[in-house]
Write a protein that holds these residues in place. Sequence first.
Motif, PDB file in Angstrom:
ATOM      1  N   THR A  83       0.827  -1.204   0.000  1.00 42.62           N
ATOM      2  CA  THR A  83       0.000   0.000   0.000  1.00 42.62           C
ATOM      3  C   THR A  83       0.860   1.253   0.000  1.00 42.62           C
ATOM      4  O   THR A  83       0.575   2.214  -0.736  1.00 42.62           O
ATOM      5  N   ALA A  84       1.926   1.265   0.804  1.00 48.65           N
ATOM      6  CA  ALA A  84       2.822   2.418   0.855  1.00 48.65           C
ATOM      7  C   ALA A  84       3.470   2.666  -0.503  1.00 48.65           C
ATOM      8  O   ALA A  84       3.515   3.806  -0.985  1.00 48.65           O
ATOM      9  N   GLY A  85       3.967   1.617  -1.124  1.00 52.09           N
ATOM     10  CA  GLY A  85       4.575   1.770  -2.434  1.00 52.09           C
ATOM     11  C   GLY A  85       3.595   2.235  -3.488  1.00 52.09           C
ATOM     12  O   GLY A  85       3.925   3.049  -4.356  1.00 52.09           O
ATOM     13  N   LEU A  86       2.363   1.751  -3.401  1.00 53.61           N
ATOM     14  CA  LEU A  86       1.350   2.126  -4.380  1.00 53.61           C
ATOM     15  C   LEU A  86       1.001   3.607  -4.280  1.00 53.61           C
ATOM     16  O   LEU A  86       0.880   4.301  -5.304  1.00 53.61           O
ATOM     17  N   PHE A  87       0.862   4.114  -3.062  1.00 51.37           N
ATOM     18  CA  PHE A  87       0.526   5.522  -2.890  1.00 51.37           C
ATOM     19  C   PHE A  87       1.653   6.424  -3.394  1.00 51.37           C
ATOM     20  O   PHE A  87       1.407   7.442  -4.039  1.00 51.37           O
ATOM     21  N   VAL A  88       2.894   6.078  -3.111  1.00 49.58           N
ATOM     22  CA  VAL A  88       4.026   6.859  -3.607  1.00 49.58           C
ATOM     23  C   VAL A  88       4.090   6.780  -5.129  1.00 49.58           C
ATOM     24  O   VAL A  88       4.345   7.784  -5.809  1.00 49.58           O
ATOM     25  N   PHE A  89       3.866   5.604  -5.678  1.00 44.02           N
ATOM     26  CA  PHE A  89       3.881   5.413  -7.126  1.00 44.02           C
ATOM     27  C   PHE A  89       2.900   6.360  -7.808  1.00 44.02           C
ATOM     28  O   PHE A  89       3.231   7.033  -8.793  1.00 44.02           O
ATOM     29  N   VAL A  90       1.688   6.431  -7.286  1.00 44.64           N
ATOM     30  CA  VAL A  90       0.667   7.282  -7.891  1.00 44.64           C
ATOM     31  C   VAL A  90       1.000   8.758  -7.704  1.00 44.64           C
ATOM     32  O   VAL A  90       0.817   9.573  -8.621  1.00 44.64           O
ATOM     33  N   ASP A  91       1.506   9.132  -6.528  1.00 41.37           N
ATOM     34  CA  ASP A  91       1.876  10.535  -6.293  1.00 41.37           C
ATOM     35  C   ASP A  91       2.950  10.990  -7.264  1.00 41.37           C
ATOM     36  O   ASP A  91       2.910  12.111  -7.778  1.00 41.37           O
ATOM     37  N   VAL A  92       3.927  10.142  -7.522  1.00 41.50           N
ATOM     38  CA  VAL A  92       4.997  10.492  -8.460  1.00 41.50           C
ATOM     39  C   VAL A  92       4.447  10.602  -9.880  1.00 41.50           C
ATOM     40  O   VAL A  92       4.850  11.496 -10.647  1.00 41.50           O
ATOM     41  N   MET A  93       3.537   9.725 -10.239  1.00 42.03           N
ATOM     42  CA  MET A  93       2.938   9.789 -11.569  1.00 42.03           C
ATOM     43  C   MET A  93       2.246  11.121 -11.820  1.00 42.03           C
ATOM     44  O   MET A  93       2.261  11.653 -12.933  1.00 42.03           O
ATOM     45  N   LYS A  94       1.652  11.711 -10.770  1.00 41.75           N
ATOM     46  CA  LYS A  94       0.888  12.940 -10.922  1.00 41.75           C
ATOM     47  C   LYS A  94       1.720  14.204 -10.710  1.00 41.75           C
ATOM     48  O   LYS A  94       1.274  15.286 -11.073  1.00 41.75           O
ATOM     49  N   GLU A  95       2.888  14.095 -10.099  1.00 35.05           N
ATOM     50  CA  GLU A  95       3.667  15.273  -9.737  1.00 35.05           C
ATOM     51  C   GLU A  95       4.108  16.051 -10.977  1.00 35.05           C
ATOM     52  O   GLU A  95       4.644  15.483 -11.932  1.00 35.05           O
TER      53      GLU A  95
END
Length: 522
Positions: A454-466
């Motif tokens: 879950t932690a990796g998934l949230f960071v993954f999505v945040d980076v995709m949108k940054e």
Amino acid sequence: MNRIVVPLALLLFLPLFGLAAPFLFPNFSTHTDLMASGTLSHLWNFVLGGYIASTLVLIFGVGLGVFILGVGNAWIIASYDFPGKKVFEWALILPLAVPTYVMAYLFVDVLQFSGPLQSALRTLLGADTLWFFPDPRSMSGAIWSFSFCLFPYVYLITRTAFLERSGRLIEVSETLGYSPLQGFIKLVLPMARPAIFAGMALALMEVLADFGAVSYFGVQTFATGIFKAWLSFGDRLAAVQLALGLLSFVLLIFFMEQSSRSKLRYAATSQSKPLPKVLRGKAAYIAFAFCGLTLLFGFLLPAFALLQLLYQQGFSVDARYFDWLRNSLSVSMVTAIISVVLALFFAYAVRLNAQLAWVNRLLGFGYALPGAVLAIGILSFLEIFQLAWWMSASMLVLVYAYLVRFLSSSLQSVEAGLTRITPSMDGSAALLGLSKIQILRRVHVPLLKRSLITAGLFVFVDVMKELPATLLLRPFNFDTLAVATYQLAADERLAELALPSLTIVLVGLFPVLILSRVISKS
């Protein structure tokens, strides 16, 4: 391990040191003196007041918008039962999957003069122009877009606060002669005030960190000023000064939010869960309409607009799309893996030594740093040692910026997972002869598997949108989906941005669906 924790944590605060570089190094700028900077003088004399005024108006407007949408929907979902509630209670967080800059592009595309809505109205009314129709590319348009994108922050936290209130609170207010509305305003709302403000603070920090949406709407804020000073005027000092001004706004909201979180205990006076009141007739229709319109404008219409743009494009794929996708996936995956490893390291270090808890609280400040401020701090730091060329050589600087910005989100998930592992497990493993590292590897990691994913998934999505940090720090010829979407929108090639925007939205749906599953189970 303790000897590594503090230096590693301080390494993630080098961008703040970079912002102080002009004051610590008088020769920071090679082409001008700090007090004699022409750009800085121009900003102070002509535009700084406008930046401050626009930022304040935007904060006030979005704050009011997310309050109405977030608190209104949270109260309806938590307190009443009506047709469609089971869907709305999880679907109302779907707007989190839509980046603010994508919402801005779609909002203007639908409501502009050549858009489908104005075109239909002109045909219907037989008029050449609609003088009464507001300009979508304006401050009001920005407030509308931000409000519908960010209200789930308020909805999620406030809904929990409402569910944890006393089950007989409204009944007690009615015995005192209050109507349900008066009981809500005078009793329930004050009790949930810390939770409401915490959610609003998270939303407002996202507003301050945004660049893509405000620049497209033509709203002059500190974020747009930073990009102009650095990229258009080439003045690092002016960019640093504006970054410090934006950081002061963020710090104010950040500490107010932290203060509100410390008072969240006042929002819950009983563990009893209230039975929702069944609505019928007109009341049920109003509740359904309010939640339905919020979901319609916050997610369904943007998703439909993206699909329509993709259809207009003929479902053709830009030859560069796969490069954008590969770049986005690679940098997001690398950042997610490193952030999970670091989060596990810091969280486990605090478990072994509670005196290091301040380190993790300090790391939580990184999420409050806007991408533009973070990028300026990193660039200023690299300028001191003449290492700015690193940006064009690899994506290491970009990954470092993402780690500073998003490590706190993965850290919170890992810490939450560790709290569910009792200390007795550590003691039992130690009695069996396992070292601390072996306990982490053989006991904690298997039990934390879901939290780590879950932690990796949230960071993954945040980076995709940054977007802001990526625009300033990316290597040459390294465009991500977010950067490509922004550039296509700046060129008014809205039909071509449909596929990269839709990809970002679809990726963002994964953590949102996880949250929705948790909500539906609860």
